[in-house]
Write an enzyme that holds these catalytic residues in place. Structure first.
Site, PDB file in Angstrom:
ATOM      1  N   CYS A  15       0.989  -1.164  -0.120  1.00 48.33           N
ATOM      2  CA  CYS A  15      -0.370   0.046   0.196  1.00 48.33           C
ATOM      3  C   CYS A  15       0.997   1.949   0.335  1.00 48.33           C
ATOM      4  CB  CYS A  15      -0.939  -0.443   1.427  1.00 48.33           C
ATOM      5  SG  CYS A  15      -1.887  -1.446   0.622  1.00 48.33           S
ATOM      6  N   HIS A  45      -3.148   7.177   2.467  1.00 45.30           N
ATOM      7  CA  HIS A  45      -3.524   5.783   2.375  1.00 45.30           C
ATOM      8  C   HIS A  45      -4.564   5.581   2.927  1.00 45.30           C
ATOM      9  CE1 HIS A  45      -3.878   1.734   1.589  1.00 45.30           C
ATOM     10  NE2 HIS A  45      -3.726   1.283   1.886  1.00 45.30           N
ATOM     11  N   ASN A  72     -10.172   0.020   0.139  1.00 42.55           N
ATOM     12  CA  ASN A  72      -8.132   0.194   0.412  1.00 42.55           C
ATOM     13  C   ASN A  72      -8.822   0.260  -0.702  1.00 42.55           C
ATOM     14  OD1 ASN A  72      -6.213  -0.375   0.880  1.00 42.55           O
ATOM     15  ND2 ASN A  72      -6.127  -1.197   2.192  1.00 42.55           N
TER      16      ASN A  72
END
Length: 355
Positions: free
Chosen positions: A112, A272, A302
């Site tokens: 990520c 993020h 996500n």
């Protein structure tokens, strides 16, 4: 003159299929309230059959290049942990489909945090005179790596891609990236892991790639065993939460100190998009009002390496980002890995809205 990467184009893409919390609650031990209160997510987009990471990356990059007004490209960097194939890298195929010619193109795999790492890599190439114009893409299709019975991961992840076009410029230009901070700690690699699919699993016929190398299921829940279950992503959520808050907060503070910005200078935080509670906690640690934190995960979940450019594209398309505003980007992912970057927002046209 110091060669500095300057943002000149932005684009994004999410698959058309929408998976809301109600759909997931029909097959998992969960409900909309549980998901929303713990993550902030109401829906996510999942790719359909026949759609791969490279497909989303191509569309996002096309849109970013259109936003930039076209022009030649010297390099393409794709941040992804879900490549089309283990080999070759996905980026060269993306560059070929975009008609960019025989340019340098490669993947960066940092989970990520991948997009921030890819930006830093592009910045180094520009500073060194290796490239004048770089396309940086973050793209992941994690829906192909989810255990459909594991609510800790199945409710979190969505699929998508986001891209930036950077050109060589001066540090005082609007859109100039002001600096970076990167870090990692491999001693915690098991906190977020896809056990199978790599050389570790294939080199251990009895272990099939279990994190502890013993051949016993480790953190796999009911899936356990060997085979398909080893291809699923596993996460130890509470520990990930703690590390994410600490690392993103610390990295952001170090970056701001390095470039001489204060928390009060920050107009927007593009972090993020993993969990809304993480985002608000990081903002609190930095002394930044949570109203200045961009939130896009409620609509897309996500999206891993794609989440920062997706959030920025959404905010720009809706007129929330204005030229001259200072933007802090920060990310955390498996590895463990983390990183931060900052820029002054440029006058940029974005018409494609992702979700």
């Amino acid at each position: 003159m110091i060669r500095t990467p300057v943002l000149v184009g932005l684009g994004a893409m999410v698959p058309p299929r929408v998976v809301d919390n109600e759909e997931l609650s029909q097959r998992l031990d969960t409900d909309d309230h549980w998901i929303r209160t713990r993550t902030g997510i109401t829906r996510r987009h999942w790719a359909g059959p026949g759609t791969a990471t490279g497909d989303l990356a191509v569309t996002a990059a096309e849109r970013a290049l259109r936003s930039a007004g076209g022009g030649p490209v010297d390099m393409l960097i794709l941040a992804t942990s879900t490549p089309d194939h283990p080999m070759p890298a996905t980026a060269p195929g993306v560059a070929a489909r975009l008609g960019l010619g025989p340019i340098a193109a490669f993947d960066v795999s940092v989970a990520c945090a991948g997009f921030v790492y890819a930006l830093a890599t592009a910045a180094g190439a520009i500073a060194a005179g290796i490239a004048e114009r770089v396309v940086v893409v973050g793209a992941d299709i994690w829906s192909t790596r989810l255990n459909p019975q594991d609510r800790t991961t199945a409710v979190i992840f969505g699929d998508g891609a986001g891209a930036m076009v950077l050109r060589a410029g001066a540090p005082d230009e609007p859109g100039a990236l002001a600096g970076f901070d990167l870090g990692g700690d491999g001693t915690f690699k098991d906190l977020a892991l896809v056990p199978g699919g790599g050389s570790r699993g294939r080199s251990e016929p009895d272990g099939a790639g279990k994190p502890d190398g013993t051949g016993e299921p480790d953190g796999m829940g009911e899936a356990g065993g060997i085979g398909e279950a080893d291809e699923y992503v596993t996460m130890r959520g509470k520990e990930i939460f703690t590390h994410a808050v600490h690392r993103m907060g610390e990295s952001s503070a170090q970056l701001l100190k390095k470039i001489g910005w204060s928390a009060s200078d920050i107009d927007w935080v593009a972090a993020h998009q993993a969990n809304v509670r993480i985002l608000h906690t990081v903002a609190g640690l930095l002394g930044i009002d949570r109203a200045r934190v961009l939130i896009h995960l409620d609509r897309v979940g996500n999206t891993s390496a794609a989440s920062i450019p997706l959030a920025l594209t959404d905010a720009a398309a809706h007129g929330r980002l204005a030229p001259g505003q200072r933007v802090l980007m920060t990310a955390f992912g498996g590895g463990l890995s983390w990183g931060s970057a900052a820029l002054t927002w440029p006058p940029i046209q974005v018409s494609d809205v992702a979700a």
